[in-house]
Each structure stands twice: as structure tokens, then as C-alpha cells.
Design an enzyme around this catalytic site. Structure first.
Site, PDB file in Angstrom:
ATOM      1  N   GLU A 127      47.348   9.248 -20.625  1.00  0.00           N
ATOM      2  CA  GLU A 127      48.139   8.381 -19.743  1.00  0.00           C
ATOM      3  C   GLU A 127      47.633   6.937 -19.641  1.00  0.00           C
ATOM      4  O   GLU A 127      47.477   6.395 -18.553  1.00  0.00           O
ATOM      5  CB  GLU A 127      48.228   9.024 -18.349  1.00  0.00           C
ATOM      6  N   ASN A 169      47.658  11.645 -25.213  1.00  0.00           N
ATOM      7  CA  ASN A 169      48.617  12.432 -24.421  1.00  0.00           C
ATOM      8  C   ASN A 169      49.235  11.565 -23.325  1.00  0.00           C
ATOM      9  O   ASN A 169      48.519  10.820 -22.646  1.00  0.00           O
ATOM     10  CB  ASN A 169      47.845  13.603 -23.790  1.00  0.00           C
ATOM     11  N   HIS A 205      57.431  16.630 -18.705  1.00  0.00           N
ATOM     12  CA  HIS A 205      57.755  17.039 -17.332  1.00  0.00           C
ATOM     13  C   HIS A 205      59.216  16.633 -17.088  1.00  0.00           C
ATOM     14  O   HIS A 205      59.515  15.460 -16.887  1.00  0.00           O
ATOM     15  CB  HIS A 205      56.831  16.349 -16.326  1.00  0.00           C
ATOM     16  N   GLU A 234      52.660  19.738 -21.648  1.00  0.00           N
ATOM     17  CA  GLU A 234      52.667  20.084 -20.214  1.00  0.00           C
ATOM     18  C   GLU A 234      54.081  20.422 -19.756  1.00  0.00           C
ATOM     19  O   GLU A 234      54.520  20.025 -18.673  1.00  0.00           O
ATOM     20  CB  GLU A 234      52.113  18.917 -19.376  1.00  0.00           C
ATOM     21  N   ASP A 236      57.371  21.508 -18.213  1.00  0.00           N
ATOM     22  CA  ASP A 236      57.987  22.187 -17.073  1.00  0.00           C
ATOM     23  C   ASP A 236      59.331  21.524 -16.839  1.00  0.00           C
ATOM     24  O   ASP A 236      59.506  20.335 -17.120  1.00  0.00           O
ATOM     25  CB  ASP A 236      57.096  22.223 -15.818  1.00  0.00           C
TER      26      ASP A 236
HETATM   27  O1  G3I Z   1      39.525  21.422  -6.132  1.00  0.00           O
HETATM   28  C1  G3I Z   1      39.941  20.823  -4.905  1.00  0.00           C
HETATM   29  C2  G3I Z   1      39.546  21.679  -3.741  1.00  0.00           C
HETATM   30  O2  G3I Z   1      38.155  21.757  -3.685  1.00  0.00           O
HETATM   31  C3  G3I Z   1      40.128  21.069  -2.469  1.00  0.00           C
HETATM   32  O3  G3I Z   1      39.855  21.889  -1.396  1.00  0.00           O
HETATM   33  C4  G3I Z   1      41.630  20.897  -2.609  1.00  0.00           C
HETATM   34  C5  G3I Z   1      42.245  20.232  -1.372  1.00  0.00           C
HETATM   35  O4  G3I Z   1      43.262  19.347  -1.713  1.00  0.00           O
HETATM   36  O5  G3I Z   1      41.896  20.085  -3.712  1.00  0.00           O
HETATM   37  C6  G3I Z   1      41.446  20.638  -4.943  1.00  0.00           C
HETATM   38  O6  G3I Z   1      41.721  19.757  -5.975  1.00  0.00           O
HETATM   39  C7  G3I Z   1      43.076  19.689  -6.388  1.00  0.00           C
HETATM   40  C8  G3I Z   1      43.134  20.091  -7.851  1.00  0.00           C
HETATM   41  O7  G3I Z   1      44.453  19.892  -8.323  1.00  0.00           O
HETATM   42  C9  G3I Z   1      42.765  21.554  -8.070  1.00  0.00           C
HETATM   43  O8  G3I Z   1      43.672  22.402  -7.426  1.00  0.00           O
HETATM   44  C10 G3I Z   1      43.538  18.266  -6.212  1.00  0.00           C
HETATM   45  O9  G3I Z   1      43.602  17.951  -4.836  1.00  0.00           O
HETATM   46  C11 G3I Z   1      44.877  18.071  -6.848  1.00  0.00           C
HETATM   47  O10 G3I Z   1      45.187  16.680  -6.829  1.00  0.00           O
HETATM   48  C12 G3I Z   1      44.835  18.535  -8.277  1.00  0.00           C
HETATM   49  O11 G3I Z   1      46.144  18.368  -8.837  1.00  0.00           O
HETATM   50  C13 G3I Z   1      46.206  18.392 -10.236  1.00  0.00           C
HETATM   51  C14 G3I Z   1      46.701  17.046 -10.741  1.00  0.00           C
HETATM   52  O12 G3I Z   1      46.838  17.110 -12.142  1.00  0.00           O
HETATM   53  C15 G3I Z   1      45.734  15.929 -10.369  1.00  0.00           C
HETATM   54  O13 G3I Z   1      46.064  14.749 -10.994  1.00  0.00           O
HETATM   55  C16 G3I Z   1      47.166  19.489 -10.631  1.00  0.00           C
HETATM   56  O14 G3I Z   1      46.605  20.763 -10.295  1.00  0.00           O
HETATM   57  C17 G3I Z   1      47.433  19.427 -12.139  1.00  0.00           C
HETATM   58  O15 G3I Z   1      48.488  20.297 -12.462  1.00  0.00           O
HETATM   59  C18 G3I Z   1      47.839  18.019 -12.537  1.00  0.00           C
HETATM   60  O16 G3I Z   1      48.019  17.979 -13.927  1.00  0.00           O
HETATM   61  C19 G3I Z   1      48.411  16.720 -14.464  1.00  0.00           C
HETATM   62  C20 G3I Z   1      47.753  16.594 -15.823  1.00  0.00           C
HETATM   63  O17 G3I Z   1      46.364  16.760 -15.719  1.00  0.00           O
HETATM   64  C21 G3I Z   1      48.092  15.265 -16.481  1.00  0.00           C
HETATM   65  N1  G3I Z   1      49.528  15.052 -16.536  1.00  0.00           N
HETATM   66  C22 G3I Z   1      50.230  15.218 -15.257  1.00  0.00           C
HETATM   67  C23 G3I Z   1      49.923  16.569 -14.644  1.00  0.00           C
HETATM   68  C24 G3I Z   1      50.725  16.790 -13.374  1.00  0.00           C
HETATM   69  O18 G3I Z   1      50.349  15.880 -12.375  1.00  0.00           O
END
Ligand code: G3I
Length: 304
Positions: A127, A169, A205, A234, A236
Site C-alpha cells: 500500500e 501489494n 476488497h 485479500e 472479499d
Molecule cells: O491484537 C490487538 C489486541 O491485543 C487488542 O486487544 C485489540 C483491541 O482493539 O486489538 C488487536 O489488534 C487488532 C488486530 O487487527 C488483531 O485483531 C487491531 O486493533 C486491528 O486494527 C487489526 O485489524 C487488522 C487491520 O488489517 C489493521 O490494519 C485486520 O485484522 C486485518 O484484516 C487488516 O488487514 C488489512 C491488510 O493487512 C492490508 N490490506 C487491508 C486489510 C484490511 O484492512
């Protein structure tokens, strides 16, 4: 064939999913994973904040869990992501200039070395281009270290793990538009100058604001024609029922129509596993039942 992975394999491709390490102990989840998929992408576990929470102190336990699960089930692994403006640990966010550049290179070298020989393809840079019509790089702390940060990242990844395919990516690059053309021009330049790059990932997406572009396949093909592989990384698709099912088939058929499209990865297993679960964008419902979208994707694979 009767599963996504086996049906994709019959066309020389893979069918993957994003996986969260903490869900591997959920038997509904792991049963579907092990039955249907032959590629996994750690959804968060290989990102910078997860793997290097403090400088030069590496933490691989969650990512290693996914890697060993994948290896024991004959699944390949897409590494995601070595250098990205998002999900950086706090210590990285407070660096700049040479210190940040060196930290990025050290990070890439360490992580790619830890997983050397185990990764099918790495999202080396994620990105890095701006949305909209500028065709510019995204402004970020990494970009501020110099425009050559992307090629520096790819060179470090190649040196650490020469066998992995190295991918760029991004999202909103699925059709021919200013952003994808900027990426295209970068890849063309890298190929001309011998900067190591092997593949481009198209996140895909899809929702009503961002439908499958009519030139989706043509866009994949123009990148392939530069001499790189392409991957749907990715996937969906927001929606339900027949409309969603048909859109999944469209995306699968586009990949199958491009010889250098190595495979497709959906961004989660059940709708409830999705980062945007309200859109019910995946192939299995919250209970793990196959949706119409599943059958449609499977049928499209088997027709290829
Ligand atoms: O691990 C912490 C946890 O300790 C905490 O208690 C909790 C409370 O909010 O947060 C947890 O972290 C979260 C993490 O996912 C694991 O679940 C983050 O807040 C959350 O922001 C994070 O979101 C991820 C996101 O990327 C972050 O940018 C999504 O799961 C994931 O699906 C998403 O994936 C991205 C790709 O990497 C790049 N392209 C876009 C895609 C969708 O946004």
C-alpha cells in the site's frame, strides 16, 4: 474437484485464506481451513508491530504457529507484510531519516531470514501508492526516507530469502486507473533496471462503491505482460445471495484467464472472521456453512 484448494490445484493454482493464529484452536474454523485451502496468509501475525515490538527484539511465536500449521497440512504461505506505513510499532513511528531506513532494512532482513525457504511469496511492500488520480506515492514516514525505499526493501528481501517470490501489494489497483498505472510504471521501471520483483498482489476488497472493474482481467494481464506473476491477495466481496456468488465467479474466472495469475486468497474464512463482517463478504457463513458464493467460486474453478 470438491474443495477450493484441490480445484485450484487442478488448474496449477492455489486457493488461500487469511488466518488468525488465535483461531486455530476453533475446530469449526480449522476443519474448514484444513479441508478447503492450500495457502495461508497470516492476517496480522507477520506485520511489523507483531514481529518486532521493540527495536531489534523479534517475536515470532504467533506467526510460527500459523507456519507450522500450514507446513503440517501441506499449505503454502504468503508472507504479509514486510514494509507498510500501517501497523508499525510505536518505536518505528518515532524514527525518521537514516535511522528509519536502517530499521526497515534490519526488519526485512531479520523476518525474511527467520522464514527463509518457507514462504511462497512475500508482500515486501504494502500500500505505498496514494489513492485518487495523482499517481503519487502515499505520503508516509517510509516514503520520507527517500523515493528509493521500495527498491531498497525488495533488494533486502531478495538477499535474505532468494527463493521467495517478492510481491508489491495494494488495493484500489484492481482495474486500470491512475493508482494501478503508477504501480505499473514502477514495476516496469524495476524490471528495466533489474530491481528484484516477481509479483504484484491485487487485494480485491470489493463492495458496491468499489465493484469489480470491467477491465479487471485486462489489468491483471497488463502486469503479467511486464514479466511478473499476479495474485489475488485479500479477496472479499460485500453482499449476499446470487449477486455475491456471481461476483466471486467473475473474479475467479479473471484469474484463471491469466496464465501468470498464481492463485486467489480470500481475506478470512467465515463472515464473522472478516475485518468487515457487517458486509458478510466471505464464502462461509458465521456457522461455517458454505454460502452460494462458495459453490459459485468452486464451480468457476472446476470450469477452468
Ligand atoms: O491484537 C490487538 C489486541 O491485543 C487488542 O486487544 C485489540 C483491541 O482493539 O486489538 C488487536 O489488534 C487488532 C488486530 O487487527 C488483531 O485483531 C487491531 O486493533 C486491528 O486494527 C487489526 O485489524 C487488522 C487491520 O488489517 C489493521 O490494519 C485486520 O485484522 C486485518 O484484516 C487488516 O488487514 C488489512 C491488510 O493487512 C492490508 N490490506 C487491508 C486489510 C484490511 O484492512
Amino acid at each position: 474437484a470438491t474443495t477450493l484448494g484441490a480445484s485450484a490445484a487442478a488448474t496449477g493454482r492455489y486457493f488461500g485464506t487469511a488466518v488468525a493464529a488465535y483461531k486455530l484452536s476453533d475446530s469449526v474454523y480449522s476443519t474448514i481451513l484444513d479441508r478447503e485451502f492450500n495457502m495461508v496468509t497470516p492476517e496480522n501475525e507477520m506485520k511489523w508491530d507483531a514481529t518486532e515490538p521493540s527495536q531489534n527484539s523479534f517475536s515470532y511465536s504467533s506467526a510460527d504457529q500459523i507456519v507450522s500449521h500450514a507446513q503440517s497440512h501441506n499449505m503454502r504461505i504468503r508472507g504479509h507484510a514486510l514494509a507498510w506505513h500501517s501497523q508499525q510499532p510505536g518505536w518505528v513511528q518515532s524514527l525518521s531519516g537514516t535511522a528509519l531506513r536502517n530499521a526497515m532494512l534490519n526488519h526485512i532482513t531479520n523476518v525474511a531470514t527467520h522464514y527463509k525457504g518457507k514462504i511462497y511469496s512475500w508482500d515486501v511492500v504494502n500500500e505505498a501508492f496514494a489513492d485518487g488520480t495523482s499517481g503519487a506515492r502515499r505520503s508516509s514516514n517510509l516514503q520520507n526516507t527517500g523515493n528509493d525505499w521500495i527498491e531498497a526493501a525488495f533488494k533486502a528481501a531478495r538477499a535474505a530469502d532468494p527463493a521467495a517470490k517478492l510481491c508489491y501489494n495494494d488495493y484500489n489497483t484492481d482495474g486500470v486507473n491512475a493508482k494501478s498505472t503508477a504501480v505499473y510504471n514502477m514495476v516496469k521501471d524495476f524490471k528495466a533496471r533489474g530491481v528484484p520483483i516477481d509479483c504484484v498482489g491485487f487485494q480485491s476488497h470489493i463492495n458496491s462503491a468499489s465493484p469489480v472493474p470491467s477491465d479487471y482481467q485486462a489489468n491483471l494481464q497488463r502486469f503479467a505482460d511486464l514479466g511478473v506473476d499476479v495474485q489475488i491477495t485479500e479477496l472479499d466481496i460485500a453482499g449476499s445471495g446470487t449477486a455475491q456468488a456471481n461476483t466471486y465467479a467473475t473474479v475467479v474466472r479473471a484469474c484463471l484467464a491469466v496464465a501468470r495469475c498464481n492463485g486467489l486468497t480470500v481475506w478470512g474464512i467465515r463472515d464473522s472472521d472478516s475485518w468487515r463482517s457487517g458486509d458478510t463478504p466471505l464464502l462461509f457463513d458465521n456457522n461455517g456453512n458454505k454460502k452460494a458464493a462458495y459453490t459459485s467460486a468452486l464451480d468457476a474453478l472446476n470450469a477452468g
